[in-house]
Design a protein around this motif. Structure first.
Motif, short mmCIF file in Angstrom:
data_model
loop_
_atom_site.label_atom_id
_atom_site.label_comp_id
_atom_site.label_asym_id
_atom_site.label_seq_id
_atom_site.Cartn_x
_atom_site.Cartn_y
_atom_site.Cartn_z
N LEU A 633 0.84 -1.20 0.00
CA LEU A 633 0.00 0.00 0.00
C LEU A 633 0.88 1.25 0.00
O LEU A 633 1.21 1.81 1.06
N PRO A 634 1.31 1.73 -1.17
CA PRO A 634 2.09 2.97 -1.23
C PRO A 634 1.18 4.19 -1.06
O PRO A 634 -0.02 4.14 -1.34
N SER A 635 1.75 5.30 -0.57
CA SER A 635 0.97 6.53 -0.40
C SER A 635 1.88 7.75 -0.56
O SER A 635 3.08 7.68 -0.29
N PHE A 636 1.26 8.84 -1.04
CA PHE A 636 1.98 10.10 -1.24
C PHE A 636 1.03 11.25 -0.96
O PHE A 636 -0.12 11.25 -1.41
N ASN A 637 1.49 12.24 -0.17
CA ASN A 637 0.72 13.44 0.12
C ASN A 637 1.61 14.66 0.03
O ASN A 637 2.78 14.62 0.45
N ALA A 638 1.07 15.75 -0.53
CA ALA A 638 1.81 17.00 -0.63
C ALA A 638 0.85 18.16 -0.44
O ALA A 638 -0.29 18.13 -0.93
N ALA A 639 1.31 19.19 0.27
CA ALA A 639 0.53 20.41 0.47
C ALA A 639 1.36 21.60 -0.01
O ALA A 639 2.42 21.89 0.58
N PHE A 640 0.90 22.26 -1.06
CA PHE A 640 1.60 23.40 -1.63
C PHE A 640 0.99 24.68 -1.06
O PHE A 640 -0.23 24.87 -1.09
N GLU A 641 1.86 25.58 -0.58
CA GLU A 641 1.39 26.86 -0.08
C GLU A 641 1.42 27.87 -1.23
O GLU A 641 2.44 28.48 -1.53
N LEU A 642 0.27 28.00 -1.91
CA LEU A 642 0.18 28.93 -3.02
C LEU A 642 0.26 30.37 -2.53
O LEU A 642 0.82 31.25 -3.20
N ARG A 643 -0.35 30.62 -1.39
CA ARG A 643 -0.29 31.88 -0.66
C ARG A 643 -0.36 31.52 0.82
O ARG A 643 -0.71 30.39 1.16
N PRO A 644 -0.05 32.45 1.71
CA PRO A 644 -0.17 32.11 3.13
C PRO A 644 -1.56 31.62 3.53
O PRO A 644 -1.70 30.88 4.49
N ASP A 645 -2.59 32.01 2.77
CA ASP A 645 -3.96 31.60 3.12
C ASP A 645 -4.56 30.62 2.12
O ASP A 645 -5.75 30.33 2.18
N LEU A 646 -3.73 30.10 1.18
CA LEU A 646 -4.27 29.24 0.13
C LEU A 646 -3.39 28.00 -0.01
O LEU A 646 -2.19 28.09 -0.29
N LEU A 647 -3.99 26.82 0.18
CA LEU A 647 -3.27 25.56 0.11
C LEU A 647 -3.82 24.70 -1.02
O LEU A 647 -5.03 24.63 -1.23
N LEU A 648 -2.90 24.04 -1.72
CA LEU A 648 -3.26 23.03 -2.70
C LEU A 648 -2.71 21.70 -2.20
O LEU A 648 -1.50 21.55 -2.04
N ARG A 649 -3.60 20.75 -1.94
CA ARG A 649 -3.18 19.44 -1.47
C ARG A 649 -3.38 18.42 -2.59
O ARG A 649 -4.39 18.45 -3.29
N VAL A 650 -2.46 17.49 -2.68
CA VAL A 650 -2.61 16.36 -3.59
C VAL A 650 -2.27 15.09 -2.82
O VAL A 650 -1.43 15.10 -1.91
N GLY A 651 -2.97 14.03 -3.16
CA GLY A 651 -2.72 12.76 -2.51
C GLY A 651 -2.94 11.63 -3.50
O GLY A 651 -3.85 11.68 -4.34
N ALA A 652 -2.10 10.62 -3.41
CA ALA A 652 -2.25 9.42 -4.23
C ALA A 652 -1.87 8.23 -3.34
O ALA A 652 -0.88 8.28 -2.62
#
Length: 931
Positions: A633-652
């Protein structure tokens, strides 16, 4: 990662000044939503959180109802309250539930948590993790629900709290038992102690007791449906002729019919007691010890009066059938039973664990956790039946009953419930008419589920570089599940004994206005009898006790051992010019299943009317089946700080969901001895052999991807949207496995249907949206308004074939028998799930309204595999008002199901009516005092 600050909150004055400005203190529902937003932001995976700073502040009456307010979560309602949880429209078996990070047992045989056993007043955080991490306990294709109690040292202050609630169920006004008012009381104590050289100690203790009722009114049908030959005129003395998938594929018309229809009236009583305790000890900066314990006990009783139209497949003619095979109108003949049932259930849960954390230095942390969870459910039923006979207790002919003891009826599927008109000559309210086929049954059922688990984790924190932490660990658990059924059954046709019992045990119908809110209903009362009185009259004792031979081929005995290893890295870096944090890793899981079942030899009994029944000989053999498998069961998560108040999360990630423990059973159930299970031939009788489970069933695997965009405008405002995709490598479908049975002294090969995991691939696409905002900028009293809305849409091409009427495959030959009915989608999938909260803070007064909606979904039965059941669209409205008298005392008034929403289900296709259940509104008046 920086947090956006609320500009409306003034900054404290410098220490040198002699005055300070007052700070705005946010309390109540607004404070809970702020805390939830903050925790969601800090999570390392795509998640939604409901959290309160103080215990008892979750804005809901129960944990299940609290979870319903979380984006993408919905519940199946039982007894008027929230029970099984679906995440993003996926049923509970596709998710996992943990308590303080550990698996918990229940008394149902599935892997969900009985949320009713955990008092909401003692829980302060509920999280739904929608993507996976390598260090999570495996099992979350849909997501993982984790409930947490407060850590006393982290809580950081003394709290002594007493809370009491009175409850009133509106439908109790219709009952004649005067038990409408219930109560719930909770007490909790949290404190911390400085023990000098022995470090710091924190304790938390919580107690709760409750007592009340769960009034219900129901029109239902049997859980077994057949496809009948649509060409034939059915004779008055026999059932319709069944057809299979090959017949229908060849052009034979069909219609779908249940074995029975039932009017059911309940009088219930519920009592529960819970105790929670936690100890947190830090002898020094290097060591922390956490010890926690939970215990709950539930005593439940149900006194039930049924009017059963128990053989609805006879003489079915004058049929009006929909294009999908649903019976909309027909005439027929049925036996009519007045059935009484008294059920007692006691369920006890014990759980807890020991967690030790050791930090030898700033770079290393070692942690070990040992846990235990056990649920024991005992259930006892004493049921009695009196059937309408050809003659009454005085020997006079009963009008409307034919020589074969059947009454003609007309069925129309109109209104909320079908209209059933019995032959007007037959009086269903006359006790004198019920004089035939007396049956007394004592059934004892015991289910025990135990989990013993241990895990060891290690974490290393580098001083610099890409990784902020490197973690690894192992976990070992053993889950055992046993269920035990024992039935003692006595029948008599002795006219004198039946007459004496009939006269001695009559009772007035226990309620008024039965199903008066359901349009189409034609029967609102019937002749009913005291179940315990009848049981005593026929057996001479209050309880016969179990039978001498406790062996039963339907019993299950399952042991499941799980071993898991994982390694995971947490990182902080800059990608594409953006700050990014996250984690990636892999988990290896091995599962070993051992299942034990009994096989019974059977005799064929010829009945006078030409039908047959199967009867056990008393000879049994034991069989053991083992299976094993492992997954990565592999997993990957990332949270990009586009701005101090805006987050882009990706997960697979890749995830697995194992079959329920009860579904891994190796037992076999038989419909054998009841008069209602007579068969036209041996081949028909063999169809009554059902598998209680399939130990060979493999886990459902999926590849998953998530993208989430989250805007944290201020402390009160959250806007987030997510897209997600799941590809399932497997599906649920019936397979036919040849098994051997001894019937009439001969070895017979019987094709037994059971559910298995297929090799089919299916997809699910979904989108979810959350918005939370406080209108604090509005003038005056309107500044206290706030709103939170959430919506989830999911669609899938997953197929769940009906166990009896769906397509089935012979696993040896590969021959496929075509299905008669369309397959259901995945368990629990509602295309649309939505909730809306409106709150209004008016000084010391907090007002809240919550509306929850869920579109139709396939609802699997718990326990023995059964046919496909669909629950129709449902929406309900709850409300809550809390008034804070002072810093210590607060009052609350809550109401649930203000829309008086029933639960309506169909079977085995949508549009083929099965059940209507209604609960009414519920009200709660509470008082809380904090020291």
């Amino acid at each position: 990662m920086a947090h956006a600050q609320n500009a409306d909150v003034p900054t404290p004055a410098p220490a040198a000044q002699t005055t300070t400005l007052d700070q705005v203190q946010v309390t109540g529902i607004r404070a809970t939503i702020q805390t939830s937003i903050d925790k969601k932001r800090d999570e390392t995976v795509v998640s939604d959180v409901l959290a309160a700073d103080d215990i008892g502040d979750l804005p809901a009456l129960s944990i299940g109802e609290a979870i319903e307010t979380i984006t993408g979560a919905s519940t199946h309602r039982e007894k008027g309250g929230a029970s099984e949880i679906s995440i993003r429209g996926l049923g509970p078996f596709l998710g996992s539930s943990t308590f303080n990070g550990r698996e918990a047992t229940n008394g149902s045989g599935d892997r969900s948590v009985n949320f009713n056993q955990f008092p909401s007043e003692l829980i302060n955080t509920v999280s739904i993790y929608k993507t996976q991490r390598a260090d999570f306990v495996e099992g979350g294709v849909a997501g993982t629900i984790n409930m947490e109690t407060v850590k006393p040292l982290a809580y950081g202050k003394r709290n002594i709290q007493l809370e009491g609630r009175g409850t009133w169920q509106a439908y109790d006004d219709r009952l004649k038992d005067n038990n409408g008012v219930g109560w719930r009381g909770t007490a909790s104590y949290i404190d911390q102690f400085d023990m000098g050289g022995a470090g710091k100690l924190g304790i938390s203790i919580g107690l709760q007791g409750l007592e009340g009722s769960n009034p219900e009114e129901m029109f239902s049908s049997s859980s077994t449906w057949v496809a009948c030959d649509g060409r034939e005129v059915v004779g008055a003395t026999r059932n319709c002729t069944q057809v299979d998938g090959n017949d229908v594929a060849g052009g034979v018309p069909y219609y779908l019919a249940p074995g029975s229809r039932i009017y059911r009236q309940f009088v219930e009583h519920d009592k529960r007691d819970s105790q929670f305790a936690a100890l947190q000890w830090r002898p020094n900066d290097a060591v922390e010890v956490n010890l926690d314990y939970q215990h709950s006990k539930r005593d439940y009783s149900e006194d039930r009066s049924d009017l059963s139209l128990s053989s609805m497949m006879r003489n079915i003619n004058n049929r009006l059938v929909s294009d999908t095979g649903a019976l909309l109108h027909h005439t027929g003949s049925t036996s009519i039973d007045s059935t009484s049932n008294f059920l007692e259930r006691d369920e006890e849960y014990s759980g807890g664990g020991l967690n030790v954390i050791f930090r030898p230095g700033p770079a290393w942390m070692f942690s070990t956790d040992l846990s235990y969870s056990n649920t024991l459910r005992n259930q006892y039923e004493r049921s009695t039946r009196l059937r309408a006979g050809r003659t009454d207790i005085h020997g006079n002919p009963v009008a409307g009953v034919k020589n074969n003891r059947y009454v003609d009826y007309t069925y129309d599927s109109i209104g909320d419930v079908p209209s059933i008109h019995l032959d007007p000559a037959f009086d269903v309210n006359n006790w004198d008419n019920f004089t035939d086929s007396a049956l007394v049954r004592r059934r004892q059922q015991t289910r025990e589920h135990t989990i013993r688990a241990g895990r060891f984790d290690v974490a290393f924190t580098p001083e610099s570089g890409f990784f902020t932490a490197i973690k690894g660990g192992l976990r070992r658990s053993e889950a055992t599940y046993t269920d035990f059924d024992n039935t003692v059954e006595l029948s008599t046709t002795n006219a004198g004994a039946i007459r004496a019992a009939n006269l001695a045990c009559r009772q007035q119908f226990p309620q008024d206005d039965f199903l008066d809110n359901a349009s189409g209903n034609t029967i609102d009362r019937w002749a009913s009898f005291d179940s315990r009185c009848l049981f005593r009259a026929f057996t001479g004792v209050d309880d016969t006790g179990p039978s001498d031979d406790l062996r039963d081929p339907a019993n299950n005995d399952v042991t499941e051992k799980t071993s898991a290893l994982y390694v995971m890295g947490e990182y902080s870096s800059e990608w594409f010019g953006l700050p990014v944090t996250g984690n990636f890793g892999v988990r290896w899981v091995r599962t070993d299943v051992r299942s034990v079942g009994l096989r019974s030899d059977l005799d064929v009994i010829d009945n006078p009317d030409g039908t047959i029944t199967l009867q056990p000989t008393g000879d049994f053999t034991s069989q053991v089946l083992k299976s094993a498998g492992h997954e990565w069961l592999p997993s990957f998560n990332a949270a990009f700080e586009l701005r101090p108040d805006l987050l882009l999360r990706v997960g697979a990630y890749r995830a697995m969901s194992r079959p329920d423990l009860a579904a891994e059973g190796y037992g076999r159930s038989f419909n054998l001895q009841d008069v209602d299970t007579e068969f036209n031939s041996i081949s028909d009788a063999l169809r009554s052999i059902n598998a209680t489970g399939n130990p060979r069933a493999e886990p459902l695997m999926s590849w998953n991807g998530d993208v989430s965009l989250e805007w944290y405008a201020n402390d009160d405002t959250l806007l987030s949207g997510a897209l997600y995709y799941k590809q399932f490598n497997g599906g649920s479908m019936p397979v036919v496995v040849d098994e051997t049975f001894i019937i009439d002294g001969r070895t017979v090969v019987v094709p037994v249907q059971q559910l298995a995991t297929s090799d089919q691939t299916s997809d699910l696409f979904g989108v979810e949206f959350t918005a939370s905002h406080s209108l604090s900028y509005l003038p005056g009293i309107f500044s206290g308004l706030g709103v939170k809305v959430s919506y989830n849409y999911a669609d899938s091409n997953f197929e769940t074939e009906d166990l009896r009427l769906g397509a089935s495959t012979d696993p040896i030959s590969g021959v496929v028998t075509p299905g008669i009915v369309e397959p259901a989608n995945i368990f629990g999938l509602s295309k649309h799930v939505a909730s809306a909260q409106l709150y209004w803070a008016l000084g010391a007064l907090d007002l809240q309204a919550i509306y929850k909606y869920r579109s139709d979904y396939y609802q699997q039965f718990v326990g023995d595999p059964a046919q496909n059941r669909y629950v129709r669209d449902t929406g309900s409205l709850d409300a809550r008002a809390t008034y804070k008298v002072n810093r210590n005392l607060s009052l609350s008034l809550s109401a649930s199901n203000l829309t008086d929403e029933p639960r309506v289900s169909d079977m085995p296709i949508l549009g083929s009516f099965r059940e209507y259940t209604t609960y009414g509104r519920r009200y709660y008046l509470g008082l809380r005092y904090r020291f």
